[in-house]
Structures are given as structure tokens and as C-alpha cells.
Design a protein around this motif. Structure first.
Motif, PDB file in Angstrom:
ATOM      1  N   GLU A 524       3.020  26.030  27.177  1.00 47.06           N
ATOM      2  CA  GLU A 524       3.413  24.719  27.678  1.00 47.06           C
ATOM      3  C   GLU A 524       4.917  24.715  27.872  1.00 47.06           C
ATOM      4  OE1 GLU A 524       0.820  21.733  26.731  1.00 47.06           O
ATOM      5  OE2 GLU A 524       2.326  20.213  26.388  1.00 47.06           O
ATOM      6  N   ILE A 525       5.356  24.378  29.061  1.00 49.42           N
ATOM      7  CA  ILE A 525       6.782  24.160  29.285  1.00 49.42           C
ATOM      8  C   ILE A 525       7.027  22.667  29.164  1.00 49.42           C
ATOM      9  CG2 ILE A 525       6.517  24.137  31.828  1.00 49.42           C
ATOM     10  CD1 ILE A 525       9.386  25.426  31.857  1.00 49.42           C
ATOM     11  N   SER A 526       7.875  22.304  28.234  1.00 49.98           N
ATOM     12  CA  SER A 526       8.079  20.913  27.846  1.00 49.98           C
ATOM     13  C   SER A 526       9.503  20.502  28.203  1.00 49.98           C
ATOM     14  CB  SER A 526       7.848  20.749  26.340  1.00 49.98           C
ATOM     15  OG  SER A 526       8.114  19.433  25.918  1.00 49.98           O
ATOM     16  N   PHE A 527       9.622  19.413  28.972  1.00 52.82           N
ATOM     17  CA  PHE A 527      10.914  18.912  29.418  1.00 52.82           C
ATOM     18  C   PHE A 527      11.257  17.624  28.677  1.00 52.82           C
ATOM     19  CE2 PHE A 527       9.027  21.250  32.938  1.00 52.82           C
ATOM     20  CZ  PHE A 527      10.058  22.105  33.321  1.00 52.82           C
ATOM     21  N   ASP A 528      12.501  17.478  28.337  1.00 51.19           N
ATOM     22  CA  ASP A 528      12.979  16.273  27.670  1.00 51.19           C
ATOM     23  C   ASP A 528      13.043  15.141  28.700  1.00 51.19           C
ATOM     24  OD1 ASP A 528      14.119  14.344  26.121  1.00 51.19           O
ATOM     25  OD2 ASP A 528      16.052  15.345  25.864  1.00 51.19           O
ATOM     26  N   ALA A 529      11.862  14.578  28.973  1.00 55.73           N
ATOM     27  CA  ALA A 529      11.745  13.519  29.985  1.00 55.73           C
ATOM     28  C   ALA A 529      10.708  12.522  29.501  1.00 55.73           C
ATOM     29  CB  ALA A 529      11.380  14.125  31.346  1.00 55.73           C
ATOM     30  N   GLY A 530       9.482  12.627  29.980  1.00 59.90           N
ATOM     31  CA  GLY A 530       8.414  11.741  29.540  1.00 59.90           C
ATOM     32  C   GLY A 530       8.427  10.401  30.252  1.00 59.90           C
ATOM     33  N   ALA A 531       7.506   9.521  29.839  1.00 65.48           N
ATOM     34  CA  ALA A 531       7.429   8.197  30.462  1.00 65.48           C
ATOM     35  C   ALA A 531       8.730   7.432  30.310  1.00 65.48           C
ATOM     36  CB  ALA A 531       6.273   7.405  29.850  1.00 65.48           C
ATOM     37  N   ALA A 532       9.465   7.721  29.230  1.00 66.94           N
ATOM     38  CA  ALA A 532      10.747   7.050  29.023  1.00 66.94           C
ATOM     39  C   ALA A 532      11.765   7.418  30.086  1.00 66.94           C
ATOM     40  CB  ALA A 532      11.295   7.394  27.633  1.00 66.94           C
ATOM     41  N   ALA A 533      11.520   8.495  30.830  1.00 64.46           N
ATOM     42  CA  ALA A 533      12.435   8.924  31.892  1.00 64.46           C
ATOM     43  C   ALA A 533      12.036   8.374  33.252  1.00 64.46           C
ATOM     44  CB  ALA A 533      12.476  10.448  31.948  1.00 64.46           C
ATOM     45  N   ASP A 534      10.940   7.627  33.331  1.00 64.89           N
ATOM     46  CA  ASP A 534      10.534   7.097  34.628  1.00 64.89           C
ATOM     47  C   ASP A 534      11.648   6.203  35.185  1.00 64.89           C
ATOM     48  OD1 ASP A 534       8.881   6.848  36.795  1.00 64.89           O
ATOM     49  OD2 ASP A 534       7.296   5.761  35.750  1.00 64.89           O
ATOM     50  N   VAL A 535      11.701   6.088  36.500  1.00 60.53           N
ATOM     51  CA  VAL A 535      12.775   5.342  37.158  1.00 60.53           C
ATOM     52  C   VAL A 535      12.512   3.845  36.981  1.00 60.53           C
ATOM     53  CG1 VAL A 535      13.991   4.971  39.330  1.00 60.53           C
ATOM     54  CG2 VAL A 535      13.000   7.222  38.812  1.00 60.53           C
ATOM     55  N   PRO A 536      13.424   3.106  36.347  1.00 59.01           N
ATOM     56  CA  PRO A 536      13.131   1.716  35.963  1.00 59.01           C
ATOM     57  C   PRO A 536      12.638   0.835  37.102  1.00 59.01           C
ATOM     58  CG  PRO A 536      15.157   2.464  34.937  1.00 59.01           C
ATOM     59  CD  PRO A 536      14.739   3.554  35.873  1.00 59.01           C
ATOM     60  N   GLY A 645       9.856  -4.228  23.822  1.00 62.66           N
ATOM     61  CA  GLY A 645      10.856  -5.027  24.522  1.00 62.66           C
ATOM     62  C   GLY A 645      11.029  -4.509  25.933  1.00 62.66           C
ATOM     63  N   PRO A 646      11.223  -5.399  26.908  1.00 62.45           N
ATOM     64  CA  PRO A 646      11.234  -4.975  28.314  1.00 62.45           C
ATOM     65  C   PRO A 646      12.373  -4.037  28.671  1.00 62.45           C
ATOM     66  CG  PRO A 646      11.893  -7.278  28.084  1.00 62.45           C
ATOM     67  CD  PRO A 646      11.384  -6.858  26.756  1.00 62.45           C
ATOM     68  N   ALA A 647      13.475  -4.021  27.899  1.00 62.43           N
ATOM     69  CA  ALA A 647      14.602  -3.168  28.243  1.00 62.43           C
ATOM     70  C   ALA A 647      14.488  -1.757  27.675  1.00 62.43           C
ATOM     71  CB  ALA A 647      15.909  -3.812  27.752  1.00 62.43           C
ATOM     72  N   SER A 648      13.534  -1.516  26.798  1.00 59.00           N
ATOM     73  CA  SER A 648      13.401  -0.199  26.175  1.00 59.00           C
ATOM     74  C   SER A 648      12.838   0.816  27.172  1.00 59.00           C
ATOM     75  CB  SER A 648      12.468  -0.275  24.968  1.00 59.00           C
ATOM     76  OG  SER A 648      12.139   1.022  24.499  1.00 59.00           O
ATOM     77  N   PRO A 649      13.338   2.051  27.171  1.00 61.87           N
ATOM     78  CA  PRO A 649      12.705   3.086  27.995  1.00 61.87           C
ATOM     79  C   PRO A 649      11.223   3.258  27.685  1.00 61.87           C
ATOM     80  CG  PRO A 649      14.846   3.842  27.237  1.00 61.87           C
ATOM     81  CD  PRO A 649      14.573   2.545  26.516  1.00 61.87           C
ATOM     82  N   ASP A 681      17.662  23.473  31.784  1.00 60.92           N
ATOM     83  CA  ASP A 681      18.469  23.035  30.658  1.00 60.92           C
ATOM     84  C   ASP A 681      17.826  21.890  29.884  1.00 60.92           C
ATOM     85  OD1 ASP A 681      18.928  21.729  33.073  1.00 60.92           O
ATOM     86  OD2 ASP A 681      20.922  21.034  32.493  1.00 60.92           O
ATOM     87  N   LYS A 682      16.695  21.365  30.361  1.00 61.88           N
ATOM     88  CA  LYS A 682      15.956  20.350  29.618  1.00 61.88           C
ATOM     89  C   LYS A 682      14.600  20.876  29.163  1.00 61.88           C
ATOM     90  CE  LYS A 682      16.365  16.024  30.800  1.00 61.88           C
ATOM     91  NZ  LYS A 682      17.417  15.563  29.874  1.00 61.88           N
ATOM     92  N   ALA A 683      14.394  22.205  29.229  1.00 57.17           N
ATOM     93  CA  ALA A 683      13.078  22.785  29.001  1.00 57.17           C
ATOM     94  C   ALA A 683      13.026  23.627  27.734  1.00 57.17           C
ATOM     95  CB  ALA A 683      12.687  23.653  30.194  1.00 57.17           C
ATOM     96  N   LYS A 684      11.832  23.636  27.120  1.00 51.38           N
ATOM     97  CA  LYS A 684      11.455  24.585  26.085  1.00 51.38           C
ATOM     98  C   LYS A 684      10.056  25.077  26.410  1.00 51.38           C
ATOM     99  CE  LYS A 684      14.237  22.608  22.330  1.00 51.38           C
ATOM    100  NZ  LYS A 684      14.249  22.106  20.930  1.00 51.38           N
ATOM    101  N   THR A 715      19.755  11.611  31.724  1.00 55.09           N
ATOM    102  CA  THR A 715      19.600  11.330  30.295  1.00 55.09           C
ATOM    103  C   THR A 715      18.892   9.986  30.122  1.00 55.09           C
ATOM    104  OG1 THR A 715      21.774  10.269  30.197  1.00 55.09           O
ATOM    105  CG2 THR A 715      21.664  12.631  29.663  1.00 55.09           C
ATOM    106  N   LYS A 716      18.323   9.799  28.934  1.00 54.61           N
ATOM    107  CA  LYS A 716      17.648   8.539  28.601  1.00 54.61           C
ATOM    108  C   LYS A 716      18.568   7.684  27.746  1.00 54.61           C
ATOM    109  CE  LYS A 716      14.292  11.215  27.212  1.00 54.61           C
ATOM    110  NZ  LYS A 716      13.056  11.804  26.659  1.00 54.61           N
TER     111      LYS A 716
END
Length: 937
Positions: A524-536, A645-649, A681-684, A715-716
Motif C-alpha cells: 500500500e502506498i499511503s499519502f498524507d492526504a485523506g478526506a481531510a485534504a479534500d478541496v473545501p 464542526g463545519p470548519a474542521s478538515p 514527499d508525502k508517501a510511505k 498541507t492540512k
């Protein structure tokens, strides 16, 4: 407990050549490789007819115990539909010698993969237990085989009847939830053994009396109607001694004789239409075909794969990719003991005439019957099926491990080694044999069901039976005479594999553990992103980007990608959690090199072609509309903003996105997201493999080592605090719902990177386990639900507590009140008890070896440890940490973590039925139409 099928697929150890590029990869002939698959076994029978099959596998100190009874819904006469499944539930509710719920003693011994299922042909019970607990487990299984009926009282029957009826409601409450009933009625005469669904009718379940269910048990559950499989850390001598000791004294019962089940042929094609509250028209075409013992079963499996089982299938390529008439299409062949069901299913793209899709299905099937499959199509299906099943056979038990293969063969085919015959049949399929099977069965008239949007017809609800006039003495369970449960022997502690770390030349970190049970590599290649990185302001960007990865690279189109995966036996999938975006690979290790080349191309070089983006965007928009008809989909879209809360990633976890935003996305938006987030640079990279680290690292270096990011990494922003919603109830009005889905969320001050072992352990008895208080209250005591859970969600920057409780509609308000009371009691006057503490700690320690039996479980643990900043040896040392916990510590921890007064509730149900119940709870109730949930609130 479920009533799903457990049917063995084909399995083979693959040994492929390793060409330079993925699209040139060619597997060796599968016929030469089938002989490499082996599940050695020995068998014996007791004088009472119990058949015992033993397979020795010493890779872990666990034994899979699997008991298969020759009784399923096909044995049920008119008026007793659902009895086999009902009795599956009753057999978990204690026996004469082990009163109370069977989950209690099984939890204490650390059982994993613990469940029971019922389907047309069988009822089975299975658990994987530590080797030292095998004797106790055999006592338990023998007790419910031979000493059950004295413990079945009217109260137990009423309890489990209610649970089963809520299981039925839970299935019926889903979009398209009534289709199984209609298809079954359309394919079979009402008197046919396969002519009713396993869950049964509400009326028959209502009518079940105590005497009729006891008679049912007497007629079907004797040892001569059962197969017992022991697979794992056990030998035949030990098995014979223990099985004789505990099962030998059980008397034979009447023999279950399989009813005649001829394959019906419809006199003419039948087309029916029903309405349901769904977003897309569904077309389902169905045939009854031969079962797994027929010589043409393998050919039908391959036909299903070529038509609609492969990612490159004919139906998918034509209807979804090229003509864009459907958002998804599939074909499957479900093989049972005496017959099978072949199904083609298509979800029509909104705005497309369903008649056109139906006509195109007819034309594609007709062309297939005329020309047959190609040799390459046959080979791809065979390779895909065998590769997937190899991974499944790593487990000794569960839903699809070695014990299942042996038990199914013994019960359905009188041959525990029948899987070898299935493999041989699969390996020898040719275009001619597949065409012959399809010609014989798919040229016959089909039953076609079309589901269109509209109000569902009246739902057949259960009627509460009058309280039986049973003398008080009859309600007293019989007392057992077998003595105490056997003691648990010495247990071998968990040996978690050593985790090693390395880096590629471009800095990507590699986290690796070697696992040699099967020749499979999982990565698995895992990136520091996730749903929290979606474009607001463009929610759904991440999902559409991931959906596009396998739809074309700069050198391969979507069909070429699918074909390359299938030839290699590789599975590549993209997905995300709240914190990470991941692209996974599973492949036979012999094909590692070309699979990594393909995987790298998918991750690094997506093309985002205009036409493909338009097609996949339309599919995602259709998926969003489907989410708006699903209880779980609706709740998942509403709760995050209230809880975080609505402002949280973390509030961006809103299903597949905002439809207006998704509709506006362009290829440039997706390229920008990919460049900012899916970068080296965001991957493991996490890997479990039978191949050594040096070989894996070298292969990964070739695939990813030259990758460089361009532009600035994104960044988040979790810095600013976001206030969750005030306590209240948000009622999502979903009309005609026989159940309500209750979701409770409690914000906390915790984060997943803190040491949460005390609160998570304390929660085991509140909501984290089958025996937890909230599940036992709403399911077992009140029988208003099929199952309830509550858990801390361990995220990198948060750890809220969520409760999920699907309940019958007329008990929605009382269920919320009961949950409020259970929470308050546990955190106040009725805290965790010593007995609950002992059960939790003992079960947690004893279950560790079973928890990490498979490579997939180890890979997931490695990823979680990295995300939550735990040491790589976290699970290697967790036994000592469990042993150091105390009862006062756990009570203090969970009281400090949870404040039930902060709970916000989301209820998805029929407002006209539910709102009056909720108005009495003392919380403000906001009613939200289901359609309004699509956009940000």
C-alpha cells in the motif's frame, strides 16, 4: 450472524514468468500449477455418524473449528420459512450445560473469526481459537449439538425472533432491498426448495411456536447430519481423542435428506417492474443454472467473468466505458449444492432509456453465445479467480479459509478435497467449453426485474404474537449434567513479525514485514492526504481523482490497465480514510516485478483524459444520488459537520462529495490535486511479502525511485479549533423506512496519537464488542435491533465517540432513550465491573494470535501504528500493557473521555412515524428532507 453464502472459489499457486513490462506479462498455463495447491487432510467418523476432517497448519498457535450442518432454508416446508436461520440464532443463546449467550465463553478464550451463517444448503458455526482453548471449544460446540433444546425457552425464542426480524428489516431498508424476494419468486415455483429466501417471511417467523422450533432441531441437527473441520495447530491424534470425548455420546438423529430440486426453465421470458425509493434504474437478468457439482459449473463461472466479472468485461467495456449507458454492470454465477443462479445486473445512467440498456444487454449476450469467449478472456478470468483465492487460503478459518474449503467439499460433494476437482475444471476451461456451457443455459428464457424510482409498495411488517400461555415451570431451562467447562491449556503468546524500515533513493520510506504463509505480496502506498485534504469548496475532488487513477495513464487506457491486472492476477485499488489516501496492490509474488511497473504507472502517471473524466464524473454523480437513498449514506453525509464542526478538515468526510462541485470539476482540478497531494514527499510504502526485504526494496526502487514531486506540496490546517454542534437531534426524513438508523456522536478532547489503550479497552464492555451493554440491551434484551455498536474513532487529530444503532421504526425514540441511559449508567452509577474487566483483558490477550493470523491484518496494523505514531513493536509488547491495566484506571479513563450530555444524534427514518417519538426526549429536533442532504449544510 448472517445468512450469506460461503462458496469456495478456485485456487491455485501461480508461478508466472517475469517479463519486462506489465502488458507483456504472460502466466504459465494454470493446468500445470493447480497441483501445487494442497490442503492436506485426514478424516475419520464417529459411530454416531459425525464426520471429522483435520488439516494441520502450524504457522500460528490457533485452530479453526468449523461445524457445518446439512440443513438450510431448502429443507423448510411451507409455513416454516426462516426456521433454519432462526435456529442458527437460537444456537448462540446458550445450552443446558452452558447457559447464557455463547459469545461469553468464546470471548473469554480469545476466539476470533467468530460467527454463524445460514443459506439454502447449510447452517455453519465457526471460530478460530488459541490452541490451548481447543478442548473448551469442542465442549461448547458439542453442547449445542447434543444438549440444546432444554435451554430454549419461550423467552429465548421471542428474543431471537425479534432479532431476526430486525435483521430482515435492516436488509429490506436498503435501496433495492426487496429485489431478492421478487427474483426468487420469478425464478422458482413457490413449492420449490430454493423458492423462498433464507431470511423467511415475517408471518412464518411470527407463527413459530416453541414446540415447532424444538421439533425442527430434533429433525436436523444430529451428528450424522454434520461435518466438523479442525484446521490449524492440531494433529489427527489429538482431534480424535477430543472429538470422541465430547461428541461421541451424542445420539444420532433423523437423516436430513436433500429435497428434490430440479432446475426450472421458464416457459417464456418474464419481465417485471417494481418501484423503490432509489436513484437509478436497476436491471437484473436472471437464470437458474446447474450447481457446483455439475461439469459445466466452471464454464459458467468463466462465462460470468467474461461477460461482467472482470474489470475489462464485455458488458463493462461496452455499456460503461464506450457507450456510457450504465454507471455500473456486473455478472455473477452463484453455485449452490443442487443448482445455481446466474445474474447480470446493470445500473442505468440517469437520463438513459432503460429499454436501450436492456436491448444492448440482449445483443451483447447474443454475441457472446454466437462467438464464445477468446482464449485470452478465459485465461484472464482463471488467473484472476485463482490469485484472489490464494490470498483467502492464508486463513485457516473464517468465512473463506481452509476449513471452509474442506467443509464445503465434504458436505456438498462428499469429498473434502473437492476443491482440487474445481481447480482442475477451471484450469481446463477453453473457449469451446465455456461457450457450450453458456449455450446450454443462457439461451433459455430469463427472468428480468427492473427497479424504477417511486414509492415502494406496502411493507409486510411483523405482527407481535400474543404472549404464549406457558406454565411457569416450562420456562425453567433444563439443568446440564456434563460438569464444568474444560480448563484452558497453556497459550502461546503472540509473535508479531519484525517490522523493518528502509528508504528508496528519492526518500520514500518503506515499512516491511515478511510473511511466508502464501506466495502473495500485499503493498500500500499511503499519502498524507485523506478526506481531510479534500478541496473545501470542491468536495469530491479527492474521490474523483482516485476514481480516475485506473481509467488511463499516459501509456495505457482503462481497458489495457484492466487486462494487464487480470493477466498478472493483481488487484489494484484506490481509497482513503480521514487522514490518508491509499493505493493498494495484491499480487502473486512471482509477478511482483511487472505488477509494480503497472502499479507505479497508475499512481504516477494518470492521464485525466477529458472524455474519461466526463464519464467517471457522471458515475460519481450517480453514486452521490445513490448515497442519498441509503440510510448509512445519508447519516455519513450529515454527521461529520455536527461532530467535528463545519470548519474542521474532518468535516469534509461527506460521502462522494457535493454534486454541484463534482459537476464543475475539470481535468485541471484533478491534475492539481494529484500534483499537490499524491507525490513522493508525502508517501510511505507498506509491504507484507514472502519475498525478502532486499528483493522487494530493489523492485520498488525500479518502480518509484526516480519519482520526483513538482511544485509545492499541500498541507492540512488543523490549527484553528472548530466547535461541534450543540446537543440536538437531526432527523433526516427518509420516507417508508421500516427501520430507523440512529447515529450518536460525542466529541472528545482526545486525539488518536495519544495513548488511548485504556479508553478503548474500557469501551469494549460499553459498545465495542457483541457482549457490550448497548448491544445486549437493544438487541438481546429489547430485540429492537439486529446489532448496535459504539467506538472511539482514532484519527490523527481527533478521537470522537460514535454509536451506530439501526432499530425498528416504532421503537426509535425509546431506543435513543435507552442508549442515553446505558451511557449514563456506564459513566456513572453502573461502571465497568470486575467481571467485565476480566473478560475484556483475558479475551484481548488470548485473541492476539488470531487477530494477526493474516498478512492483511499485519499490514493494517503497520499502517495504524505509523499513523498514530506508535512504535513498530506496539503489538509485540501489547500483552504486557494489557496486563498492567486496572479496573479503576479504565473507569477513570472513560469517565474523563466521554460526556454524554454533549451527544448529537442523527436519525434517518420516516419523520411521520419517528418525530413524535423523538419530541419527548427533551432535545431540539430538526427535520431535514433527505434530498437536502446533498449539499453542504
Amino acid at each position: 450472524m448472517t445468512y450469506k453464502a460461503v462458496v469456495l472459489g478456485s485456487a491455485a499457486v501461480l508461478a508466472f514468468v517475469t517479463p519486462a513490462t506489465a502488458q507483456d506479462a504472460r502466466p504459465a498455463p494454470v493446468a500445470e500449477l493447480v497441483k501445487a495447491v494442497d490442503i492436506p487432510y485426514q478424516q475419520f467418523s464417529l459411530p454416531n455418524g459425525l464426520r471429522v476432517v483435520v488439516h494441520t497448519d502450524r504457522k500460528a498457535p490457533v485452530v479453526a473449528v468449523s461445524v457445518w450442518y446439512n440443513v438450510g432454508s431448502k429443507f423448510e416446508p411451507k409455513g416454516k420459512t426462516g426456521f433454519a436461520h432462526l435456529f442458527e440464532h437460537l444456537m448462540f443463546n446458550g445450552t443446558e450445560n452452558v447457559p447464557g449467550d455463547f459469545f461469553e465463553p468464546l470471548k473469554q478464550i480469545g476466539a476470533t473469526d467468530l460467527n454463524g451463517t445460514t443459506y439454502y444448503d447449510r447452517t455453519n458455526y465457526f471460530e478460530t481459537v488459541p490452541t490451548g482453548a481447543l478442548e473448551r471449544t469442542l465442549f461448547l460446540e458439542s453442547d449445542r449439538m447434543g444438549y440444546l433444546t432444554g435451554a430454549v425457552t419461550q423467552g429465548v425464542l421471542d428474543e431471537q425472533r425479534g432479532v431476526v426480524q430486525n435483521e430482515k428489516r435492516q436488509g429490506d431498508n436498503q435501496p433495492y432491498g426487496l429485489t431478492e424476494y421478487k427474483i426468487t419468486e420469478g425464478l422458482f415455483p413457490a413449492t420449490h426448495p430454493y423458492g423462498h429466501t433464507t431470511i423467511g417471511s415475517m408471518a412464518d417467523l411470527d407463527a413459530a411456536s416453541l414446540q415447532t422450533v424444538k421439533d425442527w432441531f430434533h429433525d436436523h441437527y444430529g451428528p450424522n447430519n454434520a461435518v466438523l473441520v479442525l484446521a490449524g495447530d492440531v494433529d489427527v491424534a489429538t482431534a480424535k481423542r477430543l472429538v470422541t470425548k465430547y461428541f461421541g455420546g451424542i445420539a444420532k438423529g433423523p437423516a436430513s435428506v436433500a429435497p428434490a430440486a430440479p432446475i426450472p426453465t421458464l416457459p417464456r421470458a418474464v419481465n417485471e417492474t417494481i418501484k423503490d425509493r432509489v436513484a437509478a434504474v436497476m436491471i437484473s437478468r436472471n437464470w437458474v443454472v446447474p450447481g457446483l457439482n455439475d461439469k459445466q459449473a466452471a464454464g459458467l463461472d468463466v462465462a460470468a467473468g467474461v461477460l461482467g466479472g472482470l474489470a475489462s468485461s464485455r458488458l463493462d467495456n461496452a455499456l460503461v466505458k464506450r457507450e456510457k449507458l450504465a454507471v455500473s454492470v456486473s455478472a455473477s454465477n452463484s453455485s449452490f449444492s443442487q443448482l445455481g443462479m446466474f445474474t447480470i445486473q446493470a445500473y442505468v445512467k440517469p437520463g438513459v432509456d432503460p429499454a436501450l440498456v436492456t436491448r444492448r444487454i440482449d445483443e451483447i449476450v447474443a454475441d457472446f453465445l454466437k462467438t464464445g469467449p477468446s482464449a485470452d478472456e478465459v485465461a484472464r478470468v482463471v488467473t484472476r479467480n485463482t490469485a484472489r483465492t490464494i490470498g483467502g487460503l492464508e486463513s485457516v478459518g473464517g468465512f473463506g479459509g481452509k476449513a471452509v474449503a474442506l467443509a464445503e467439499g465434504a458436505l456438498y460433494s462428499n469429498d473434502p478435497g473437492f476443491y482440487k476437482k474445481q481447480l482442475a475444471a477451471l484450469a481446463t476451461q477453453t473457449p469451446a467449453s465455456v461457450k457450450a456451457a453458456a449455450d446450454a443455459w443462457l439461451a433459455r428464457p430469463a427472468y428480468t426485474l427492473t427497479v424504477v424510482p417511486g414509492p415502494r409498495d406496502a411493507y409486510a411488517e411483523a405482527q407481535v404474537p400474543p404472549k404464549a400461555d406457558v406454565p411457569a415451570a416450562a420456562e425453567v431451562p433444563a439443568k446440564g449434567t456434563r460438569g464444568d467447562l474444560p480448563t484452558v491449556g497453556q497459550l502461546t503468546p503472540l509473535t508479531f513479525p519484525a517490522v523493518q524500515r528502509a528508504r528508496l533513493s528519492n526518500g520514500i520510506e518503506l515499512i516491511y514485514a515478511q510473511r511466508t504463509a502464501v506466495p502473495i505480496t500485499q503493498a500500500e502506498i499511503s499519502f498524507d492526504a485523506g478526506a481531510a485534504a479534500d478541496v473545501p469548496n470542491k468536495l469530491g475532488t479527492q474521490q474523483l481523482t482516485l476514481n480516475m487513477l485506473e481509467q488511463g495513464t499516459t501509456r495505457l487506457d482503462s481497458i489495457q490497465i484492466a487486462e494487464a491486472e487480470e493477466r498478472l492476477g493483481a488487484d489494484i485499488n484506490a481509497g482513503s480514510t480521514a487522514d490518508r489516501t491509499e493505493v493498494s496492490l495484491s499480487v502473486p509474488s512471482a509477478n511482483l516485478q511487472p505488477a509494480l511497473s503497472l502499479w507505479s504507472d497508475i499512481v504516477r502517471n494518470p492521464a485525466f483524459a477529458d472524455a474519461e473524466v466526463a464519464r467517471v464524473k457522471a458515475q460519481q454523480l450517480a453514486g452521490i444520488q445513490q448515497e442519498l437513498t441509503s440510510p448509512n449514506g445519508l447519516a455519513a453525509r450529515v454527521m461529520p459537520k455536527l461532530l467535528y464542526g463545519p470548519a474542521s478538515p474532518y468535516a469534509r468526510q461527506s460521502g462522494s462529495g457535493d454534486p454541484a462541485a463534482v459537476a464543475s470539476l475539470t481535468p485541471a482540478d484533478l491534475k492539481a490535486f494529484h500534483q499537490a497531494w499524491l507525490r513522493p514527499d508525502k508517501a510511505k510504502i507498506f509491504v507484507t511479502s514472502d519475498r525478502p526485504l532486499a528483493e522487494v526494496q530493489a523492485a520498488l526502487e525500479g518502480a518509484f525511485g526516480t519519482w520526483r514531486g513538482t511544485g509545492a506540496a499541500a498541507t492540512k490546517a488543523f490549527g484553528a479549533a472548530s466547535q461541534p454542534s450543540r446537543p440536538r437531534i437531526v432527523l433526516v426524513d427518509r420516507l417508508d423506512s421500516p427501520q430507523s438508523l440512529i447515529v450518536g456522536g460525542i466529541p472528545t478532547s482526545l486525539t488518536g496519537t495519544q495513548d488511548l489503550l485504556p479508553v478503548v479497552t474500557a469501551n469494549d464492555s460499553l459498545g465495542g464488542d457483541f457482549l457490550s451493554r448497548i448491544n445486549m440491551d437493544l438487541r438481546e434484551t429489547k430485540h429492537w435491533s439486529y446489532g448496535v455498536s459504539g467506538n472511539f474513532r482514532q484519527l490523527e487529530h481527533a478521537a470522537p465517540y460514535t454509536i451506530v444503532a439501526p432499530v425498528q421504526a416504532d421503537q426509535t425514540g425509546p431506543s435513543v432513550k435507552a442508549l442515553q441511559g446505558d451511557l449514563s449508567d456506564y459513566l456513572g452509577a453502573k461502571p465497568l465491573t470486575q467481571a467485565e474487566f476480566d473478560r475484556t483483558i483475558t479475551g484481548a490477550i488470548r485473541s492476539l494470535s488470531g487477530d494477526f493470523e493474516t498478512s492483511g491484518a499485519v499490514l493494517q496494523a503497520m499502517e495504524n501504528n505509523d499513523l498514530l505514531r506508535r512504535p513498530d513493536d506496539y503489538y509485540a509488547t501489547i500483552t504486557r500493557r494489557y496486563q498492567g491495566l486496572t479496573l479503576p484506571q479504565l473507569n477513570t479513563a472513560i469517565r474523563g473521555a466521554l460526556d454524554p450530555a454533549k451527544t448529537v444524534w442523527v436519525v434517518v427514518g420516516d419523520a411521520k412515524v419517528v418525530k413524535p417519538q423523538l419530541d419527548s426526549l427533551g432535545l431540539p429536533v430538526e427535520v431535514v428532507p433527505a434530498a437536502s442532504v446533498a449539499t453542504a449544510r
